[in-house]
Write a protein that holds these residues in place. Structure first.
Motif, PDB file in Angstrom:
ATOM      1  N   UNK A 126       0.849  -1.194   0.000  1.00 31.89           N
ATOM      2  CA  UNK A 126       0.000   0.000   0.000  1.00 31.89           C
ATOM      3  C   UNK A 126       0.882   1.239   0.000  1.00 31.89           C
ATOM      4  N   UNK A 127       0.317   2.340  -0.448  1.00 30.40           N
ATOM      5  CA  UNK A 127       0.969   3.635  -0.347  1.00 30.40           C
ATOM      6  C   UNK A 127       0.582   4.293   0.964  1.00 30.40           C
ATOM      7  N   UNK A 128       1.352   5.302   1.338  1.00 31.94           N
ATOM      8  CA  UNK A 128       1.130   5.953   2.625  1.00 31.94           C
ATOM      9  C   UNK A 128       1.548   7.413   2.560  1.00 31.94           C
ATOM     10  N   UNK A 129       0.994   8.214   3.448  1.00 31.88           N
ATOM     11  CA  UNK A 129       1.401   9.604   3.611  1.00 31.88           C
ATOM     12  C   UNK A 129       2.359   9.685   4.783  1.00 31.88           C
ATOM     13  N   UNK A 130       3.529  10.273   4.544  1.00 32.98           N
ATOM     14  CA  UNK A 130       4.536  10.420   5.595  1.00 32.98           C
ATOM     15  C   UNK A 130       4.913  11.885   5.741  1.00 32.98           C
ATOM     16  N   UNK A 131       5.304  12.256   6.947  1.00 31.71           N
ATOM     17  CA  UNK A 131       5.710  13.627   7.245  1.00 31.71           C
ATOM     18  C   UNK A 131       7.188  13.675   7.574  1.00 31.71           C
ATOM     19  N   UNK A 132       7.840  14.758   7.175  1.00 27.04           N
ATOM     20  CA  UNK A 132       9.239  14.964   7.519  1.00 27.04           C
ATOM     21  C   UNK A 132       9.355  15.252   9.012  1.00 27.04           C
ATOM     22  N   UNK A 133      10.542  14.987   9.563  1.00 27.85           N
ATOM     23  CA  UNK A 133      10.726  15.174  11.014  1.00 27.85           C
ATOM     24  C   UNK A 133      10.538  16.625  11.426  1.00 27.85           C
ATOM     25  N   UNK A 208       6.842  -0.058   1.668  1.00 33.10           N
ATOM     26  CA  UNK A 208       8.195  -0.636   1.653  1.00 33.10           C
ATOM     27  C   UNK A 208       9.305   0.408   1.575  1.00 33.10           C
ATOM     28  N   UNK A 209       9.026   1.552   0.963  1.00 29.93           N
ATOM     29  CA  UNK A 209      10.052   2.573   0.812  1.00 29.93           C
ATOM     30  C   UNK A 209      10.100   3.546   1.986  1.00 29.93           C
ATOM     31  N   UNK A 210       9.070   3.524   2.831  1.00 33.24           N
ATOM     32  CA  UNK A 210       8.990   4.471   3.943  1.00 33.24           C
ATOM     33  C   UNK A 210       9.203   3.830   5.309  1.00 33.24           C
ATOM     34  N   UNK A 211       8.966   2.516   5.403  1.00 32.89           N
ATOM     35  CA  UNK A 211       8.839   1.891   6.720  1.00 32.89           C
ATOM     36  C   UNK A 211      10.116   1.967   7.552  1.00 32.89           C
ATOM     37  N   UNK A 212      11.288   1.788   6.943  1.00 35.47           N
ATOM     38  CA  UNK A 212      12.514   1.779   7.743  1.00 35.47           C
ATOM     39  C   UNK A 212      12.788   3.142   8.372  1.00 35.47           C
ATOM     40  N   UNK A 213      12.589   4.211   7.613  1.00 34.55           N
ATOM     41  CA  UNK A 213      12.789   5.548   8.169  1.00 34.55           C
ATOM     42  C   UNK A 213      11.729   5.892   9.204  1.00 34.55           C
ATOM     43  N   UNK A 214      10.530   5.349   9.023  1.00 32.49           N
ATOM     44  CA  UNK A 214       9.487   5.553  10.042  1.00 32.49           C
ATOM     45  C   UNK A 214       9.883   4.873  11.349  1.00 32.49           C
ATOM     46  N   UNK A 215      10.311   3.625  11.261  1.00 34.60           N
ATOM     47  CA  UNK A 215      10.689   2.886  12.466  1.00 34.60           C
ATOM     48  C   UNK A 215      11.915   3.493  13.141  1.00 34.60           C
ATOM     49  N   UNK A 216      12.768   4.136  12.347  1.00 34.76           N
ATOM     50  CA  UNK A 216      13.960   4.785  12.904  1.00 34.76           C
ATOM     51  C   UNK A 216      13.658   6.173  13.451  1.00 34.76           C
ATOM     52  N   UNK A 217      12.418   6.635  13.299  1.00 34.88           N
ATOM     53  CA  UNK A 217      12.040   7.945  13.815  1.00 34.88           C
ATOM     54  C   UNK A 217      12.482   9.110  12.943  1.00 34.88           C
ATOM     55  N   UNK A 218      12.872   8.823  11.703  1.00 32.45           N
ATOM     56  CA  UNK A 218      13.348   9.887  10.813  1.00 32.45           C
ATOM     57  C   UNK A 218      12.215  10.498   9.990  1.00 32.45           C
ATOM     58  N   UNK A 219      11.136   9.723   9.801  1.00 34.46           N
ATOM     59  CA  UNK A 219       9.918  10.177   9.153  1.00 34.46           C
ATOM     60  C   UNK A 219       8.740   9.659   9.966  1.00 34.46           C
ATOM     61  N   UNK A 220       7.561  10.243   9.739  1.00 38.29           N
ATOM     62  CA  UNK A 220       6.365   9.759  10.435  1.00 38.29           C
ATOM     63  C   UNK A 220       5.290   9.410   9.419  1.00 38.29           C
TER      64      UNK A 220
END
Length: 324
Positions: A126-133, A208-220
């Motif tokens: 799925x696609x997702x909306x992410x926010x910068x830190x 898949x392209x956002x999840x690692x940075x989300x889990x690392x707290x770099x993106x939300x």
């Protein structure tokens, strides 16, 4: 006894044919190419390289990944159309290149129905909306309120123009009365790089392209498409939960080949792919990246692609978008 023996004979015959086909790959001395339409370092590239590493063992032949980035996978698709249909060139793609580009472009330079043949699918996502830190919002509703506080105007990065993420940006803007501008990139990797540097406050990309940075707290990641929450992001609500329905049909990842490629080679590749994604380490890695691993044989993939294209054709028509 007779039925059991007959099943054994059929199974043994299938195994022999598979071994002979794999042996033909090895004896041909040819390298198998997997074309990727997005830059190295992105999610599609990582998936392709993970599968290629395992496929070479299953097929007994060298398997290389070739990045042909640009135009949302259009360049790679055109390269596959031009490739010899000898069963050694494959294209790994998600929905955008195969299903969406032909709907939003008058002349993409290829016709999936005529120029390509489906090989096998291996996952949905799925696609997702992410926010910068640096964006102060902590949730989707916070984000809407933040944009309104900025005068109602903001930019959201998308991996490609006229893509599912761009249409999502348009729908969000219309529903909440926001002037949202979709800023297109050449793939998710450069978009995410700008988000990590706080050069753009938000972006829409695949889980898949956002999840690692989300889990690392770099993106939300604050919202996901699809009909259910994602196993990799159980705390993130779906857009449907937030009152934005109509995006429940999930995209897919699959392999395609040039039209006219030998069916035996396609069957061999498909069988090897099924064995690869059944391996626990591969399945676990793809799942961590936000994929739902699901093997789709050729006929099932063809039907899935048709249904997905028809679904999005209606959404695009309703949006008023005119093919470019």
């Amino acid at each position: 006894m007779h039925t059991t023996f007959a099943r054994f004979v059929r199974l043994a015959g299938a195994l022999v044919l598979a071994c002979l086909a794999c042996s033909s790959f090895a004896q041909s001395g040819k390298t198998i190419r997997i074309l990727v339409g997005f830059p190295a370092g992105g999610g599609t590239d990582a998936i392709a390289r993970t599968l290629a590493e395992k496929l070479k063992d299953e097929l007994g032949a060298p398997v290389v990944v070739e990045n042909r980035p640009g135009a949302g996978g259009q360049i790679a698709a055109q390269a596959m159309k031009a490739a010899a249909p000898d069963g050694t060139t494959f294209f790994v793609s998600h929905d955008h290149t195969i299903s969406i580009l032909p709907l939003v472009m008058k002349n993409p330079g290829f016709d999936p129905a005529k120029d390509f043949v489906p090989v096998a699918g291996f996952a949905t996502f799925v696609n997702a909306l992410a926010l910068a830190s640096g964006t102060p919002a902590q949730s989707f509703n916070d984000y809407v309120a933040w944009v309104k506080a900025q005068g109602g105007k903001s930019a959201i990065g998308v991996p490609a123009p006229a893509s599912v993420p761009e249409f999502l940006v348009k729908v969000i803007g219309e529903k909440y009365g926001l002037d949202l501008v979709a800023a297109p990139y050449r793939g998710s990797a450069p978009m995410i790089a700008d988000m990590l540097a706080n050069q753009i406050p938000a972006g829409v990309g695949s889980v898949p392209e956002l999840v690692e940075n989300h889990l690392a707290g770099k993106l939300r990641v604050v919202a996901v498409l699809g009909g259910a929450r994602q196993a990799a992001l159980p705390g993130v609500p779906t857009f449907a939960e937030l009152g934005l329905a109509g995006f429940e049909d999930v995209p897919y990842y699959a392999f395609f080949a040039p039209a006219g490629a030998p069916q035996a080679a396609l069957d061999t590749f498909s069988s090897a792919l099924a064995r690869v994604i059944a391996q626990p380490d591969v399945r676990d890695k793809l799942t961590r990246w936000g994929l739902t691993v699901q093997f789709m044989p050729q006929a099932q993939l063809a039907a899935r692609e048709r249904a997905y294209s028809q679904s999005w054709a209606q959404i695009i028509r309703k949006s008023g978008f005119q093919p470019q």
